[in-house]
Motif scaffolding. Structure first.
Motif, mmCIF file in Angstrom:
data_model
loop_
_atom_site.group_PDB
_atom_site.id
_atom_site.type_symbol
_atom_site.label_atom_id
_atom_site.label_comp_id
_atom_site.label_asym_id
_atom_site.label_seq_id
_atom_site.Cartn_x
_atom_site.Cartn_y
_atom_site.Cartn_z
ATOM 1 N N SER A 38 0.826 -1.214 0.000
ATOM 2 C CA SER A 38 0.000 0.000 0.000
ATOM 3 C C SER A 38 0.858 1.260 0.000
ATOM 4 O O SER A 38 0.533 2.230 -0.680
ATOM 5 N N GLN A 39 1.979 1.246 0.709
ATOM 6 C CA GLN A 39 2.866 2.405 0.702
ATOM 7 C C GLN A 39 3.463 2.605 -0.690
ATOM 8 O O GLN A 39 3.482 3.725 -1.202
ATOM 9 N N MET A 43 2.673 5.758 -3.331
ATOM 10 C CA MET A 43 3.742 6.608 -3.839
ATOM 11 C C MET A 43 3.862 6.541 -5.355
ATOM 12 O O MET A 43 4.129 7.544 -6.004
ATOM 13 N N LEU A 44 3.678 5.358 -5.931
ATOM 14 C CA LEU A 44 3.918 5.168 -7.359
ATOM 15 C C LEU A 44 2.654 5.268 -8.204
ATOM 16 O O LEU A 44 2.745 5.441 -9.420
ATOM 17 N N HIS A 84 10.026 2.998 1.204
ATOM 18 C CA HIS A 84 10.094 4.400 0.804
ATOM 19 C C HIS A 84 11.279 4.630 -0.131
ATOM 20 O O HIS A 84 11.143 5.237 -1.194
ATOM 21 N N ARG A 85 12.447 4.149 0.264
ATOM 22 C CA ARG A 85 13.647 4.338 -0.567
ATOM 23 C C ARG A 85 13.478 3.730 -1.955
ATOM 24 O O ARG A 85 13.823 4.339 -2.956
ATOM 25 N N GLN A 86 12.961 2.506 -1.991
ATOM 26 C CA GLN A 86 12.811 1.828 -3.273
ATOM 27 C C GLN A 86 11.756 2.517 -4.136
ATOM 28 O O GLN A 86 11.922 2.622 -5.343
ATOM 29 N N SER A 87 10.700 3.006 -3.537
ATOM 30 C CA SER A 87 9.663 3.714 -4.286
ATOM 31 C C SER A 87 10.200 5.030 -4.845
ATOM 32 O O SER A 87 9.936 5.378 -5.995
ATOM 33 N N ALA A 115 3.832 12.152 -2.597
ATOM 34 C CA ALA A 115 3.677 10.712 -2.379
ATOM 35 C C ALA A 115 4.110 10.333 -0.970
ATOM 36 O O ALA A 115 3.488 9.480 -0.325
ATOM 37 N N THR A 116 5.158 10.961 -0.468
ATOM 38 C CA THR A 116 5.641 10.677 0.882
ATOM 39 C C THR A 116 4.621 11.116 1.922
ATOM 40 O O THR A 116 4.350 10.390 2.881
#
Length: 191
Positions: A38-39, A43-44, A84-87, A115-116
């Motif tokens: 979901s995160q 974001m994406l 978060h980092r990967q997104s 997105a964050t």
């Protein structure tokens, strides 16, 4: 237990992952997959990309269980940071290289920021106490006023207003505060 000691479950999970227990990865996935997906999706805004980020995050956890440092927060917050980092990395890859290295990347940075904030809001709502979440859902999703919310919840009108006010105060922190254990960009080990 010491104040900064990780929860027992986190320590045991890290040990099991380090030993290569596939069942531990399955248990970790069952516990955090919905959070990760979901995160990433928030974001994406892309189901396929969110699926890919989910696989990448759990792949990284499986291959690098010692990258988790209990001193930096819970396993949940570590997994959220990895997501978060990967997104963000995917968002930056989507935007492609800039023709002019001095060009302002504010469009991408604004998208990453929005997105964050949305991901933080999701996290806050998911982790807030059930009474607050229920009041917010009635008032803002089902469009009930505080009187109707109080009647639906079986509480006084003052209590309904208090829950709504507190829930909104918590949500307002999505714009100003990082997720639990979230660090500034570039912090920690790469995914």
């Amino acid at each position: 237990m010491a104040k900064n000691a990780p929860p027992r479950w986190d320590r045991k999970m890290q040990q099991r992952l380090a030993r290569g227990e596939a069942a531990a990865l399955g248990e970790l996935y069952d516990r955090f997959a919905s959070l990760v997906h979901s995160q990433a999706h928030r974001m994406l805004d892309d189901e396929t990309a969110a699926d890919l980020v989910t696989r990448e995050v759990f792949g990284y956890v499986w291959e690098n269980p010692d990258a988790y440092d209990p001193k930096e927060g819970s396993m949940r917050s570590w997994v959220a940071r990895l997501t978060h980092r990967q997104s963000v990395r995917r968002l930056r890859e989507e935007s492609g290289p800039r023709e002019d290295p001095d060009e302002d990347g504010s469009g991408l940075e604004e998208r990453v920021h929005r997105a964050t904030v949305a991901a933080r809001a999701d996290y806050i709502v998911a982790s807030m106490p059930a009474p607050l979440r229920a009041a917010l859902e009635l008032a803002y999703i089902q469009r009930r006023d505080y009187r109707q919310t109080a009647a639906d919840l079986g509480v006084t009108e003052d209590e309904a207003r208090r829950r709504l006010r507190l829930g909104l105060q918590l949500l307002s922190t999505a714009h100003t505060r990082p997720l639990e254990g979230m660090s500034p960009p570039g912090y920690g080990r790469p995914l």
